[in-house]
Design an enzyme around this catalytic site. Sequence first.
Site, PDB file in Angstrom:
ATOM      1  N   ALA A  85       0.821  -1.212   0.000  1.00 24.07           N
ATOM      2  CA  ALA A  85       0.000   0.000   0.000  1.00 24.07           C
ATOM      3  C   ALA A  85       0.853   1.259   0.000  1.00 24.07           C
ATOM      4  O   ALA A  85       0.527   2.244  -0.654  1.00 24.07           O
ATOM      5  CB  ALA A  85      -0.940  -0.003   1.208  1.00 24.07           C
ATOM      6  N   CYS A  86       1.967   1.219   0.705  1.00 22.89           N
ATOM      7  CA  CYS A  86       2.798   2.413   0.794  1.00 22.89           C
ATOM      8  C   CYS A  86       3.646   2.626  -0.457  1.00 22.89           C
ATOM      9  O   CYS A  86       4.248   3.674  -0.623  1.00 22.89           O
ATOM     10  CB  CYS A  86       3.695   2.365   2.033  1.00 22.89           C
ATOM     11  SG  CYS A  86       4.734   0.906   2.101  1.00 22.89           S
ATOM     12  N   ASN A  87       3.675   1.634  -1.348  1.00 23.71           N
ATOM     13  CA  ASN A  87       4.434   1.763  -2.594  1.00 23.71           C
ATOM     14  C   ASN A  87       3.552   1.491  -3.801  1.00 23.71           C
ATOM     15  O   ASN A  87       3.997   0.921  -4.781  1.00 23.71           O
ATOM     16  CB  ASN A  87       5.612   0.768  -2.612  1.00 23.71           C
ATOM     17  CG  ASN A  87       6.688   1.148  -1.652  1.00 23.71           C
ATOM     18  OD1 ASN A  87       7.022   2.312  -1.536  1.00 23.71           O
ATOM     19  ND2 ASN A  87       7.230   0.173  -0.947  1.00 23.71           N
TER      20      ASN A  87
END
Length: 149
Positions: A85-87
């Site tokens: 999710a963060c990438n």
Amino acid sequence: GMGVAADRARELAESTTAQRELAARRDRLEGLVLAGCPGTRVHGGSPRAANVTNIGFDLAGTGLDATALLGLLHGQGIEVSAGSACNSTRMAPSPVLRAMGLDEAAASSALRFSLAHEGAPDAATDEDVDRCAAAVVEAYGAVAGLAPS
């Protein structure tokens, strides 16, 4: 407004009923995809977040990775990610999957699905889960059909 949203998110996170319902939808999605896509597997163990699943696809022999599926699914309005999710904007295998021991090919052949709680603007319904699973099975069939015979 932000405080109310935070309170509501906390209530949902603490609600065992809401978590069970969301986990049931996640499990339904997994079951339909696993049944319709030979060689697929769910990454992760138990306990795990009720709203997220990571599914690995057998793309060996196609020369492709999960981005091929990603493109077909995005074309149908299904938003999934091939990374964490963060990438989500970076097309690289999830470092979490790599840390779990998956090799580069297996980690690159996985998609992450997230479902929203009931009451959220993008909440997942049973119909949404069925539509998503059908789209995944169709996309997988198209991509797997590219494997040399």
